[in-house]
Write a protein that holds these residues in place. Structure first.
Motif, PDB file in Angstrom:
ATOM      1  N   GLY A 270     -12.941  -1.273  -3.182  1.00  8.13           N
ATOM      2  CA  GLY A 270     -12.662  -2.331  -2.224  1.00  8.13           C
ATOM      3  C   GLY A 270     -12.051  -3.588  -2.814  1.00  8.13           C
ATOM      4  N   CYS A 271     -12.049  -4.606  -1.971  1.00  4.65           N
ATOM      5  CA  CYS A 271     -11.266  -5.812  -2.201  1.00  4.65           C
ATOM      6  C   CYS A 271     -11.938  -6.768  -3.182  1.00  4.65           C
ATOM      7  CB  CYS A 271     -11.116  -6.552  -0.877  1.00  4.65           C
ATOM      8  SG  CYS A 271     -10.957  -5.471   0.562  1.00  4.65           S
TER       9      CYS A 271
ATOM     10  N   LYS B 162     -10.322  -2.515   6.844  1.00  5.22           N
ATOM     11  CA  LYS B 162     -10.232  -1.176   6.249  1.00  5.22           C
ATOM     12  C   LYS B 162     -11.504  -0.848   5.468  1.00  5.22           C
ATOM     13  CE  LYS B 162      -6.336  -2.570   4.472  1.00  5.22           C
ATOM     14  NZ  LYS B 162      -5.241  -2.652   3.488  1.00  5.22           N
TER      15      LYS B 162
ATOM     16  N   TYR C  88      -5.678  -8.209  -5.197  1.00  4.07           N
ATOM     17  CA  TYR C  88      -5.373  -8.949  -3.964  1.00  4.07           C
ATOM     18  C   TYR C  88      -5.339 -10.468  -4.188  1.00  4.07           C
ATOM     19  CZ  TYR C  88      -6.167 -10.738   0.782  1.00  4.07           C
ATOM     20  OH  TYR C  88      -6.084 -11.427   1.963  1.00  4.07           O
TER      21      TYR C  88
ATOM     22  N   CYS D 200      -8.697  -2.649  -5.339  1.00  7.40           N
ATOM     23  CA  CYS D 200      -8.656  -3.853  -6.162  1.00  7.40           C
ATOM     24  C   CYS D 200      -9.859  -3.945  -7.090  1.00  7.40           C
ATOM     25  CB  CYS D 200      -8.560  -5.086  -5.268  1.00  7.40           C
ATOM     26  SG  CYS D 200      -6.955  -5.169  -4.441  1.00  7.40           S
TER      27      CYS D 200
ATOM     28  N   HIS E 124       0.782  -1.247   0.000  1.00  2.00           N
ATOM     29  CA  HIS E 124       0.000   0.000   0.000  1.00  2.00           C
ATOM     30  C   HIS E 124       0.803   1.281   0.000  1.00  2.00           C
ATOM     31  CE1 HIS E 124      -3.462  -2.542   0.660  1.00  2.00           C
ATOM     32  NE2 HIS E 124      -4.223  -1.491   0.449  1.00  2.00           N
TER      33      HIS E 124
ATOM     34  N   MET F 260     -13.356  -7.502   2.216  1.00  2.00           N
ATOM     35  CA  MET F 260     -12.614  -8.520   2.933  1.00  2.00           C
ATOM     36  C   MET F 260     -11.939  -7.950   4.181  1.00  2.00           C
ATOM     37  SD  MET F 260      -9.064  -9.110   3.151  1.00  2.00           S
ATOM     38  CE  MET F 260      -8.466  -8.170   1.795  1.00  2.00           C
TER      39      MET F 260
ATOM     40  N   CYS G 248      -6.813   2.606  -2.063  1.00  3.16           N
ATOM     41  CA  CYS G 248      -7.866   2.689  -1.039  1.00  3.16           C
ATOM     42  C   CYS G 248      -7.839   4.025  -0.301  1.00  3.16           C
ATOM     43  CB  CYS G 248      -7.713   1.545  -0.046  1.00  3.16           C
ATOM     44  SG  CYS G 248      -7.938  -0.069  -0.798  1.00  3.16           S
TER      45      CYS G 248
ATOM     46  N   CYS H 158      -2.404  -6.160   3.370  1.00  7.17           N
ATOM     47  CA  CYS H 158      -2.947  -7.079   2.365  1.00  7.17           C
ATOM     48  C   CYS H 158      -1.893  -8.029   1.797  1.00  7.17           C
ATOM     49  CB  CYS H 158      -3.657  -6.319   1.240  1.00  7.17           C
ATOM     50  SG  CYS H 158      -5.114  -5.444   1.827  1.00  7.17           S
TER      51      CYS H 158
ATOM     52  N   CYS I 270      -2.286  -5.104  -5.908  1.00  7.07           N
ATOM     53  CA  CYS I 270      -3.007  -4.375  -4.846  1.00  7.07           C
ATOM     54  C   CYS I 270      -2.820  -2.870  -4.960  1.00  7.07           C
ATOM     55  CB  CYS I 270      -2.586  -4.866  -3.470  1.00  7.07           C
ATOM     56  SG  CYS I 270      -3.621  -6.142  -2.795  1.00  7.07           S
ATOM     57  N   CYS I 271      -2.760  -2.184  -3.827  1.00  4.85           N
ATOM     58  CA  CYS I 271      -2.844  -0.721  -3.879  1.00  4.85           C
ATOM     59  C   CYS I 271      -1.522  -0.024  -4.191  1.00  4.85           C
ATOM     60  CB  CYS I 271      -3.466  -0.181  -2.601  1.00  4.85           C
ATOM     61  SG  CYS I 271      -5.268  -0.200  -2.724  1.00  4.85           S
TER      62      CYS I 271
HETATM   63  S1  MSK Z   1      -5.544  -3.483  -1.527  1.00  6.63           S
HETATM   64  S2  MSK Z   1      -7.767  -3.411   1.338  1.00  6.63           S
HETATM   65  S3  MSK Z   1      -7.572  -5.985  -0.877  1.00  6.63           S
HETATM   66  S4  MSK Z   1      -8.931  -3.096  -1.970  1.00  6.63           S
HETATM   67 FE1  MSK Z   1      -6.108  -1.661  -0.936  1.00  6.63          FE
HETATM   68 FE2  MSK Z   1      -7.275  -4.437  -2.301  1.00  6.63          FE
HETATM   69 FE3  MSK Z   1      -8.902  -4.387  -0.211  1.00  6.63          FE
HETATM   70 FE4  MSK Z   1      -6.340  -4.610   0.161  1.00  6.63          FE
END
Ligand code: MSK
Length: 676
Positions: free
Chosen positions: A470-471, A586, A338, A506, A285, A583, A547, A359, A320-321
């Protein structure tokens, strides 16, 4: 369905166009994923008996008590497993009621989620200070316009001062936001005046993140707050600290240091990994170390080093982010979301994988053992057993970033030809719709404005705006379609019904894999939305970032109110939010701060509150009377889409703009004349 047919109906469009990007999934894996690339790699990994989250989710039976939020483990007298309506089981040993237990569990999710985004934001504030003191080699202030604007907003003197001096004051002020004990977070003033008044009445304006998280953890412990409605005030205050302090500081200061996003084109899916190149995948992230790796990777020195080991060059792609951060700022490609983090190594061509925070699943370490991939951790806050750690801080990040890239290049020669299993699937994607860019693209450089958006909403060409964020996970697949399908089909249905979609996280990556982040996706949009897209030159789905960049959406919604004509507060706007396969904790923190902003927030699958009828009634029904926003939960994406569209129409009705609008077919000339 023809355009004419769409326009003759004010009802929902259920039949949506397809760009022909649906994948051919390996037979037998259709229940797991709707992506051919993922299924090809998964099939090979399963043949090789390499366990991934996709396999483990099949053997893990979730605890129903925990899933319903009614397992109380705050003390050693239990854990107490409560069951609604069952005498002797409906209270814990201490006498705690089911609704209190559910509220406490919900609050702990929010505390954890807020802590994540806040710790991220604090890191960026500290980096800003280090940059200003010239103690962070490799970093500099890239967006001085945004720096000056923020300094002005915060009353920081600009006259006769250097960028570094101003940046130092901005960094210190941002850092103080986390430890403030009293008062109101500085960014709160960005919200509409009516909303701020409502928050003051509700008593939920955050002071500082540290205080809010600590107080919430205090109040969710045994023997503490036993009125769930009172506890929920602190839950809200903490979530607000996430959105309006932690995440917003992260977004604003990252823009200043790394640059404010503007549309850039990259590619998405496992096919971005190049068999003939050294491939480095980054994941997590916080983008600070990756920024320096990307910068170094573009030098002739790195190209020469890659060629020296027999590769055609050096290639970077994200997960991911951290991936979203690099995509929106530099157009760096995304290998996956993710759920793809283990699968990516199954291609056998990932020479290095570098992870920072959040994540990053523990399964990575085990999967890496089966491949030549050099897995590296960089944050002292997130290490993995048995995995090489390259500790970075602001002072050594540049040197460590180079060391990591060099290490990964060296590892290219260790590829095992018998395990090489590349795929070709990838889609182009345009990303980088920051608040500033959206304003500029709508109004132009000299009259940047949200006016055209509001006008299009009023005249019905745009029915409303939805944030789909979101995830994605491998876990909910088996029930109601795959995770990817929930994201993709929801977005397709929304744009087909003239709803402009903004995405982060994601969810944006999953849409990217399906071709939804391209201008061509306007073929799937309803006629009104498509006319706006064609006039402005954008697609109907805007990728706004990671995110933490949901904070961009907070600011954009405030701007819609400030622009006028569609209500004086956020809860009057025809907008809705969704997390189609949430998931992480957050996600709940994000959902709560949007609910408190006055937004309808739809989650799939259910929230961990189903054990209490009373608590569910509170957040799914009664809370609308309090904040104007509310939670909704769904098993099926179709129901989620219907719920969002119904909410948008309800708001249009209240605004008096939901009547039969005069609909006309726009030819090219009329589209060119559109005032956008
Ligand atoms: S990375 S918090 S799986 S969106 Fe932000 Fe993806 Fe959810 Fe992690």
């Amino acid at each position: 369905m023809s355009d004419e047919k769409r326009q003759s109906s004010m009802g929902d469009v259920t039949e949506v166009k397809d760009l022909g990007v649906q994948c051919d999934v390996v037979p037998g894996l259709e229940g797991l994923t709707s992506c051919a690339a993922t299924s090809q790699i998964l099939a090979r990994m399963q043949d090789d008996q390499i366990s991934t989250a996709w396999d483990r989710q099949n053997t893990m039976k979730p605890c129903p008590i925990g899933a319903a939020g009614v397992c109380c483990n705050t003390c050693k007298m239990g854990p107490c497993r409560l069951i609604e309506g069952k005498e002797g089981k409906d209270r814990g040993v201490c006498g705690v009621t089911i609704e209190t237990v559910v509220a406490r569990q919900f609050g702990k999710f929010v505390a954890a989620g807020t802590a994540c985004h806040s710790d991220h934001g604090r890191e960026v504030a500290e980096l800003m200070i280090a940059v200003s003191e010239e103690k962070a080699p490799g970093y500099r202030i890239k967006d001085t316009i945004k720096l000056y604007a923020l300094a002005e907003e915060w009353g920081i003197e600009l006259e006769g001062r250097s960028d570094l001096e101003i940046g130092g004051d901005v960094g210190r002020k941002a850092l103080a936001e986390f430890s403030n004990q009293h008062g109101e977070g500085a960014f709160i003033s960005r919200a509409p005046a009516k909303r701020i008044e409502k928050w003051r009445e509700m008593g939920i304006i955050p002071r500082g993140n540290d205080r809010e998280v600590v107080e919430l953890m205090h109040r969710t412990n045994q023997g503490m707050d036993q009125q769930y409605k009172n506890l929920m005030k602190q839950v809200s205050r903490t979530a607000m600290a996430d959105g309006w302090i932690g995440s917003m500081v992260a977004t604003e200061l990252q823009d200043i240091i790394f640059g404010t996003p503007a549309p850039a084109t990259g590619e998405v899916n496992l096919g971005v990994l190049e068999p003939d190149y050294v491939n480095l995948v980054f994941h997590g992230h916080e983008p600070s170390v990756t920024e320096l790796m990307v910068e170094y990777s573009l030098t002739p020195e790195v190209q020469a080093k890659a060629e020296a080991v027999g590769a055609k060059g050096f290639n970077m792609a994200g997960i991911c982010c951290t991936a979203n951060e690099q995509m929106v700022r530099h157009g760096v490609s995304i290998a996956g979301s993710y759920s793809a983090q283990e699968v990516v190594m199954g291609t056998g061509i990932v020479d290095g994988m570098v992870v920072d925070v959040q994540c990053v699943i523990e399964g990575l370490g085990e999967v890496a053992k089966h491949y030549h991939t050099k897995l590296l951790t960089t944050s002292p806050k997130a290490m993995i057993e048995g995995v090489q750690h390259v500790e970075t801080d602001h002072s050594n990040a540049q040197e460590q970033a180079k060391a990591i890239v060099d290490m990964v290049i060296e590892n290219f020669k260790n590829r095992d030809p018998s395990k090489i299993n590349p795929v070709k699937d990838k889609m182009p994607a345009v990303a980088g719709y920051s608040f500033e860019y959206i304003k500029y693209m709508l109004g132009g450089k000299f009259r940047a404005s949200f006016r055209p958006l509001n006008d299009a909403i009023i005249d019905g060409r745009i029915r409303g705006v939805a944030a789909v964020v979101g995830c994605d996970t491998p876990v909910t697949n088996n029930k109601e379609g795959t995770s990817e399908a929930a994201h993709v089909e929801l977005v397709k249905k929304l744009i087909a019904n003239d709803v402009l979609v903004v995405q982060t996280g994601c969810s944006a990556t999953v849409s990217g894999k399906a071709g939804l982040l391209t201008p061509e996706a306007m073929e799937m949009a309803g006629p009104g939305l498509r006319s706006i897209c064609e006039a402005v030159g954008i697609g109907p789905v805007l990728h706004a970032g990671a995110c933490v960049d949901n904070s961009r959406i907070l600011v954009a919604l405030a701007e819609m109110v400030h622009e006028g004509g569609i209500g004086e507060d956020i809860d009057e706007l025809p907008v809705a939010g969704a997390a189609p396969d949430w998931m992480d904790a957050k996600a709940i923190a994000i959902g709560q701060y949007f609910v408190d902003y006055g937004v309808y927030v739809a989650f799939r699958p259910t929230l961990p509150v189903t054990g209490s009828t009373e608590f569910q009634k509170y957040i799914f029904e009664d809370y609308e009377q309090i904040s104007g926003g509310k939670w909704a939960q769904f098993d099926k994406w179709e129901d989620m889409a219907d719920g969002m569209l119904a909410h948008i129409d309800k708001k249009r009705e209240a605004l008096g703009i939901n009547g039969e609008q005069e609909r006309v077919l726009y030819d090219m000339e009329m589209r060119r004349d559109l005032e956008v």
